[in-house]
Design an enzyme around this catalytic site. Structure first.
Site, PDB file in Angstrom:
ATOM      1  N   LEU A  18      12.647   8.457 -11.176  1.00 24.65           N
ATOM      2  CA  LEU A  18      11.830   9.273 -11.954  1.00 24.65           C
ATOM      3  C   LEU A  18      11.162  10.362 -10.756  1.00 24.65           C
ATOM      4  O   LEU A  18      10.859  10.087  -9.764  1.00 24.65           O
ATOM      5  CB  LEU A  18      10.758   8.328 -12.144  1.00 24.65           C
ATOM      6  CG  LEU A  18      10.862   7.271 -13.075  1.00 24.65           C
ATOM      7  CD1 LEU A  18       9.553   6.278 -13.229  1.00 24.65           C
ATOM      8  CD2 LEU A  18      11.407   7.758 -14.531  1.00 24.65           C
ATOM      9  N   ASP A  60      14.775   3.969  -7.950  1.00 22.67           N
ATOM     10  CA  ASP A  60      13.776   4.273  -7.406  1.00 22.67           C
ATOM     11  C   ASP A  60      13.347   2.947  -6.524  1.00 22.67           C
ATOM     12  O   ASP A  60      12.299   2.961  -5.876  1.00 22.67           O
ATOM     13  CB  ASP A  60      12.653   4.258  -8.350  1.00 22.67           C
ATOM     14  CG  ASP A  60      12.339   5.900  -8.604  1.00 22.67           C
ATOM     15  OD1 ASP A  60      12.635   6.727  -7.642  1.00 22.67           O
ATOM     16  OD2 ASP A  60      11.935   6.198  -9.799  1.00 22.67           O
ATOM     17  N   GLU A  65       7.046  -0.144  -1.799  1.00 27.42           N
ATOM     18  CA  GLU A  65       5.648  -0.398  -1.650  1.00 27.42           C
ATOM     19  C   GLU A  65       5.078  -0.680  -3.110  1.00 27.42           C
ATOM     20  O   GLU A  65       4.100  -1.206  -3.310  1.00 27.42           O
ATOM     21  CB  GLU A  65       5.040   1.054  -1.070  1.00 27.42           C
ATOM     22  CG  GLU A  65       3.367   0.709  -1.323  1.00 27.42           C
ATOM     23  CD  GLU A  65       2.683   2.012  -0.591  1.00 27.42           C
ATOM     24  OE1 GLU A  65       2.070   1.885   0.252  1.00 27.42           O
ATOM     25  OE2 GLU A  65       2.845   3.076  -1.359  1.00 27.42           O
ATOM     26  N   ASP A  66       5.859  -0.178  -4.208  1.00 20.98           N
ATOM     27  CA  ASP A  66       5.089  -0.255  -5.390  1.00 20.98           C
ATOM     28  C   ASP A  66       5.363  -1.631  -6.152  1.00 20.98           C
ATOM     29  O   ASP A  66       4.728  -1.899  -6.849  1.00 20.98           O
ATOM     30  CB  ASP A  66       5.664   0.833  -6.435  1.00 20.98           C
ATOM     31  CG  ASP A  66       5.408   2.166  -6.038  1.00 20.98           C
ATOM     32  OD1 ASP A  66       4.197   2.435  -5.733  1.00 20.98           O
ATOM     33  OD2 ASP A  66       6.285   3.170  -5.830  1.00 20.98           O
ATOM     34  N   ARG A  85      10.916   1.467 -14.269  1.00 15.56           N
ATOM     35  CA  ARG A  85      11.020   0.471 -12.672  1.00 15.56           C
ATOM     36  C   ARG A  85      10.782  -0.929 -13.067  1.00 15.56           C
ATOM     37  O   ARG A  85      10.773  -1.745 -12.014  1.00 15.56           O
ATOM     38  CB  ARG A  85      10.011   1.167 -11.882  1.00 15.56           C
ATOM     39  CG  ARG A  85      10.253   2.504 -11.368  1.00 15.56           C
ATOM     40  CD  ARG A  85       9.671   3.098 -10.386  1.00 15.56           C
ATOM     41  NE  ARG A  85       9.700   2.230  -9.128  1.00 15.56           N
ATOM     42  CZ  ARG A  85       8.996   2.479  -8.207  1.00 15.56           C
ATOM     43  NH1 ARG A  85       8.452   3.583  -7.728  1.00 15.56           N
ATOM     44  NH2 ARG A  85       9.421   1.678  -6.982  1.00 15.56           N
ATOM     45  N   ARG A 130       0.124   4.723 -14.007  1.00 17.23           N
ATOM     46  CA  ARG A 130       0.903   3.309 -13.569  1.00 17.23           C
ATOM     47  C   ARG A 130       0.095   1.918 -13.409  1.00 17.23           C
ATOM     48  O   ARG A 130       0.763   1.027 -13.574  1.00 17.23           O
ATOM     49  CB  ARG A 130       1.731   3.503 -12.028  1.00 17.23           C
ATOM     50  CG  ARG A 130       2.685   4.811 -12.083  1.00 17.23           C
ATOM     51  CD  ARG A 130       3.807   4.782 -12.599  1.00 17.23           C
ATOM     52  NE  ARG A 130       4.615   5.881 -12.865  1.00 17.23           N
ATOM     53  CZ  ARG A 130       5.743   6.017 -11.924  1.00 17.23           C
ATOM     54  NH1 ARG A 130       5.912   5.089 -10.914  1.00 17.23           N
ATOM     55  NH2 ARG A 130       6.343   7.020 -12.089  1.00 17.23           N
ATOM     56  N   HIS A 160      -0.122   8.559  -7.271  1.00 19.62           N
ATOM     57  CA  HIS A 160      -0.808   7.246  -7.181  1.00 19.62           C
ATOM     58  C   HIS A 160      -2.005   7.736  -6.205  1.00 19.62           C
ATOM     59  O   HIS A 160      -2.215   8.776  -5.689  1.00 19.62           O
ATOM     60  CB  HIS A 160       0.029   6.367  -6.233  1.00 19.62           C
ATOM     61  CG  HIS A 160       1.329   5.946  -6.983  1.00 19.62           C
ATOM     62  ND1 HIS A 160       2.716   5.944  -6.430  1.00 19.62           N
ATOM     63  CD2 HIS A 160       1.382   5.031  -7.768  1.00 19.62           C
ATOM     64  CE1 HIS A 160       3.371   5.272  -7.169  1.00 19.62           C
ATOM     65  NE2 HIS A 160       2.784   4.682  -7.967  1.00 19.62           N
ATOM     66  N   CYS A 247       5.522   4.826   0.744  1.00 21.38           N
ATOM     67  CA  CYS A 247       6.227   4.365  -0.458  1.00 21.38           C
ATOM     68  C   CYS A 247       7.260   3.630   0.078  1.00 21.38           C
ATOM     69  O   CYS A 247       7.810   2.543  -0.602  1.00 21.38           O
ATOM     70  CB  CYS A 247       6.527   5.241  -1.338  1.00 21.38           C
ATOM     71  SG  CYS A 247       5.304   6.667  -1.698  1.00 21.38           S
TER      72      CYS A 247
END
Ligand code: CIR
Length: 252
Positions: A18, A60, A65-66, A85, A130, A160, A247
């Site tokens: 993305l 991705d 980190e996400d 994701r 998100r 973010h 990230c």
């Protein structure tokens, strides 16, 4: 002090991830080079790197980190806010279970680790496209048991919260112009990034050194004024995918 970092190699299809960036298609060779320089920088700061393999179904997924929030006490596996994701997080469960007791963000909560900034016992959670209030509340609950206080903060600009606000030392945050002076951040000193260097708001403090992206001279000068060592890293290719320094690793 951090002793560990989990990273995942970008895969050959990483450019299919993305992005909202107008900066063009990233180059795989250059991405791999920059990712490995990033890993080397973390190694030089004393971290033991666990390098995971790419996940072809999730271009991705190297933005590790996400999918988790890790503290000294536990690891919270997130529920990423982007449909594309969703599922990456399952690949982090066994990896983190070797290091921490786990908790999980569950439906209807969504949360991306990029929206979470922990400074001491204060946990900022950005409410973004998100991360929703349910996700923030679930995280707040898991962490409150361990003495953390959560503050939510709306993210109207940038992907973010940490695209715009990062911790640089002590009681000092680096903030984009949009976040400067926000009441939720009022008890922190703030260094404000100039509007034309917005991307440089995403720095990463690791064990007494600040990592900062290449190409932002005004921000670099401000950081150098802090008398904390600063290391500049080229993140041009991750930037084309809306990603940055924080990230690409989980540090703990
Ligand atoms: C995404 O849109 O999810 C990725 N292309 C970029 C994620 C960046 N992650 C982060 O800032 N923590």
């Amino acid at each position: 002090m951090f002793t560990h970092a989990i990273l995942r190699k970008p895969g050959p299809n990483f450019a299919e991830g993305l992005t909202t960036s107008p900066l063009g298609t990233p180059d795989f060779g250059r991405m791999l080079q920059q990712h490995s320089a990033y890993a080397d920088a973390l190694t030089a700061l004393g971290l033991q790197i666990e390098m995971l393999e790419p996940l072809p179904a999730f271009p991705d997924a190297y933005f590790v980190e996400d999918v988790a929030v890790v503290t000294p006490e536990l690891a919270v596996i997130t529920r990423p806010g982007a449909g594309a994701r969703r599922g990456e997080e399952f690949h982090m469960i066994a990896v983190l279970a070797r290091h921490r007791p786990l908790a999980h963000i569950t439906d209807p909560g969504t949360l991306d680790g990029g929206d979470v900034l922990i400074v001491g016992q204060t946990v900022f959670v950005g409410l973004s496209n998100r991360t929703n209030p349910e996700g923030a509340a679930q995280l707040g609950h898991f962490l409150s048991v361990h003495g953390y206080q959560t503050r939510t903060i709306p993210v109207a600009e940038g992907l973010h919260f940490k695209s715009s606000v990062t911790w640089v030392r002590g009681n000092t945050l680096l903030v984009s112009e949009t976040f400067a002076g926000r009441p939720e951040l009022a008890d922190f000193e703030q260094i404000v990034v100039d509007g034309d260097e917005d991307y440089a708001s995403n720095t990463l403090h690791v064990n007494g050194t600040i990592l900062t992206p290449m190409g932002f001279p005004k921000t670099l000068r401000k950081l150098e004024g802090l008398s904390v060592p600063v290391v500049v890293l080229d993140t041009s290719e991750a930037r084309k995918m809306d990603g940055g320094l924080t990230c690409m690793s989980l540090r703990f």
